[in-house]
Design a protein around this motif. Sequence first.
Motif, PDB file in Angstrom:
ATOM      1  N   MET A  62       0.859  -1.194   0.000  1.00 40.43           N
ATOM      2  CA  MET A  62       0.000   0.000   0.000  1.00 40.43           C
ATOM      3  C   MET A  62       0.888   1.234   0.000  1.00 40.43           C
ATOM      4  SD  MET A  62      -2.773   1.198   2.912  1.00 40.43           S
ATOM      5  CE  MET A  62      -4.248   0.408   2.277  1.00 40.43           C
ATOM      6  N   THR A  63       0.523   2.245  -0.771  1.00 38.61           N
ATOM      7  CA  THR A  63       1.323   3.464  -0.793  1.00 38.61           C
ATOM      8  C   THR A  63       0.868   4.431   0.300  1.00 38.61           C
ATOM      9  OG1 THR A  63      -0.098   4.702  -2.318  1.00 38.61           O
ATOM     10  CG2 THR A  63       1.576   3.253  -3.294  1.00 38.61           C
ATOM     11  N   GLU A  64       1.748   5.370   0.603  1.00 35.84           N
ATOM     12  CA  GLU A  64       1.404   6.405   1.574  1.00 35.84           C
ATOM     13  C   GLU A  64       0.170   7.179   1.121  1.00 35.84           C
ATOM     14  OE1 GLU A  64       6.000   7.357   3.057  1.00 35.84           O
ATOM     15  OE2 GLU A  64       5.064   8.549   1.470  1.00 35.84           O
ATOM     16  N   LEU A  65       0.115   7.488  -0.170  1.00 36.14           N
ATOM     17  CA  LEU A  65      -1.030   8.222  -0.699  1.00 36.14           C
ATOM     18  C   LEU A  65      -2.316   7.433  -0.552  1.00 36.14           C
ATOM     19  CD1 LEU A  65       0.409   9.883  -3.938  1.00 36.14           C
ATOM     20  CD2 LEU A  65      -0.674  11.078  -2.024  1.00 36.14           C
ATOM     21  N   ASN A 113      -3.682  18.905   5.795  1.00 32.86           N
ATOM     22  CA  ASN A 113      -3.358  17.812   4.891  1.00 32.86           C
ATOM     23  C   ASN A 113      -2.794  16.635   5.685  1.00 32.86           C
ATOM     24  OD1 ASN A 113      -4.113  19.246   2.588  1.00 32.86           O
ATOM     25  ND2 ASN A 113      -2.081  20.140   2.337  1.00 32.86           N
ATOM     26  N   THR A 114      -3.383  15.479   5.509  1.00 29.40           N
ATOM     27  CA  THR A 114      -2.989  14.284   6.245  1.00 29.40           C
ATOM     28  C   THR A 114      -1.533  13.929   5.972  1.00 29.40           C
ATOM     29  OG1 THR A 114      -5.251  13.456   6.146  1.00 29.40           O
ATOM     30  CG2 THR A 114      -3.521  11.844   6.621  1.00 29.40           C
ATOM     31  N   ILE A 115      -0.808  13.595   7.041  1.00 25.92           N
ATOM     32  CA  ILE A 115       0.585  13.148   6.925  1.00 25.92           C
ATOM     33  C   ILE A 115       0.630  11.638   7.110  1.00 25.92           C
ATOM     34  CG2 ILE A 115       2.889  13.235   7.958  1.00 25.92           C
ATOM     35  CD1 ILE A 115       2.182  16.116   8.879  1.00 25.92           C
ATOM     36  N   VAL A 116       1.166  10.945   6.126  1.00 27.15           N
ATOM     37  CA  VAL A 116       1.481   9.520   6.248  1.00 27.15           C
ATOM     38  C   VAL A 116       2.925   9.376   5.788  1.00 27.15           C
ATOM     39  CG1 VAL A 116       0.977   7.157   5.537  1.00 27.15           C
ATOM     40  CG2 VAL A 116      -0.898   8.806   5.806  1.00 27.15           C
ATOM     41  N   ALA A 117       3.804   8.966   6.692  1.00 26.49           N
ATOM     42  CA  ALA A 117       5.234   8.875   6.387  1.00 26.49           C
ATOM     43  C   ALA A 117       5.753   7.511   6.814  1.00 26.49           C
ATOM     44  CB  ALA A 117       5.998   9.977   7.114  1.00 26.49           C
ATOM     45  N   SER A 118       6.304   6.768   5.864  1.00 26.30           N
ATOM     46  CA  SER A 118       6.729   5.399   6.170  1.00 26.30           C
ATOM     47  C   SER A 118       8.221   5.214   5.938  1.00 26.30           C
ATOM     48  CB  SER A 118       5.946   4.404   5.306  1.00 26.30           C
ATOM     49  OG  SER A 118       6.229   4.604   3.924  1.00 26.30           O
ATOM     50  N   ILE A 142       5.365  14.748   3.185  1.00 30.13           N
ATOM     51  CA  ILE A 142       4.202  14.742   2.303  1.00 30.13           C
ATOM     52  C   ILE A 142       3.994  13.329   1.778  1.00 30.13           C
ATOM     53  CG2 ILE A 142       3.234  15.657   0.153  1.00 30.13           C
ATOM     54  CD1 ILE A 142       4.987  18.147   0.608  1.00 30.13           C
ATOM     55  N   PRO A 143       2.803  12.746   1.929  1.00 34.71           N
ATOM     56  CA  PRO A 143       2.575  11.391   1.426  1.00 34.71           C
ATOM     57  C   PRO A 143       2.901  11.283  -0.058  1.00 34.71           C
ATOM     58  CG  PRO A 143       0.713  12.130   2.755  1.00 34.71           C
ATOM     59  CD  PRO A 143       1.589  13.318   2.547  1.00 34.71           C
TER      60      PRO A 143
END
Length: 356
Positions: free
Chosen positions: A158-161, A182-187, A197-198
């Motif tokens: 699954m991607t961050e976006l 803006n939602t932050i998803v950082a992996s 930024i996702p």
Amino acid sequence: MLDQILKDRQVQAILITDPYNMRHVSGFRGGEGALYISGTQTVLITDSRYTEAAAKESSFTVLQESNQHKREEILKECIEKEQVQGDFALGYEDQSMLCCDFAKLTKALPVQCWVPLESSINDLRQVKTQEEIQYLKMAEEIGDRAFARLLPLLKPGMTELEAAAELEYLMKQEGAEDLSFNTIVASGLNSSMPHAIPGTKKFEKGDFITFDFGCKYKGYCSDMTRTVVLGKASDKQKEIYNVVLKAQLAGLDALKAGKSGASVDKVARDIIADAGYGEYFGHGLGHSVGLFIHENPRLSPSDDSILQENMIETVEPGIYVPGLGGVRIEDMVVVTKEGHINLAHSPKELIELPVE
């Protein structure tokens, strides 16, 4: 409170154009327009897109601006109604008004004294009412429910976006009217960037994944951060996570009315520094939240403001190590005389998501 500002600033009227202050002072949610407030007038100026809603939401006198009757013309008419002996002094929001707008108004209006209001209007929003606290609580609960529904969906590939989009969709399903930010998803290695930024990076086994997200309910924002590991955490990941968790819990314990923001920040910051990660915690411990996501006062080394009962603060320490990854844990709380009421209820112990 507005009467007191008029008196303290020695002005005949106040001009408010910041959309969040307009909402707080008048009840109008549209965000486009201006408020003119004096001892005898409370006027809301907006255009035809919002006049009907403004009349329903606000007790102010609503006046419609247009190309034929521009805002500065309406303001001039308001000023001319005032019975003032001598120079006319108008308070304005110097911390938010654009220079071009200020130049236009100074040229058009019969004002001899322009008085900067500094933070005085913003400060009215610092201590929340019980109604505001209820809205903030509902917004945070929406985030809790959405995050709980998201966790089982996370998997390698699954991607961050994709994860960000899923989380935002779930918040809307749970009743959010908008996002707080803006939602932050950082992996993986991206998690060492606090405001990453996702992107199209795919989740991999062993990744730290940081989720920083929030939504709005009745115009009021939520804010929460959780960091998980996809699969089994390494010893180093556990070490970093546990230091952040210890700092976050200590920061929460130190928080109460009468304390300064700087003193609360120091409690958490010292724990991270003593563990050898001081250089990897660069931002403040927290900030207030309300109609806008980042409000004052803040939990920061540079903010000596004294916390008051019914203020809202986030407590969000982090450690961010380039080339390794990062962890942040954040709750949003109500300041009380005895301590705080935590509005966030998502688990904070390290979550290791099973990977097939």
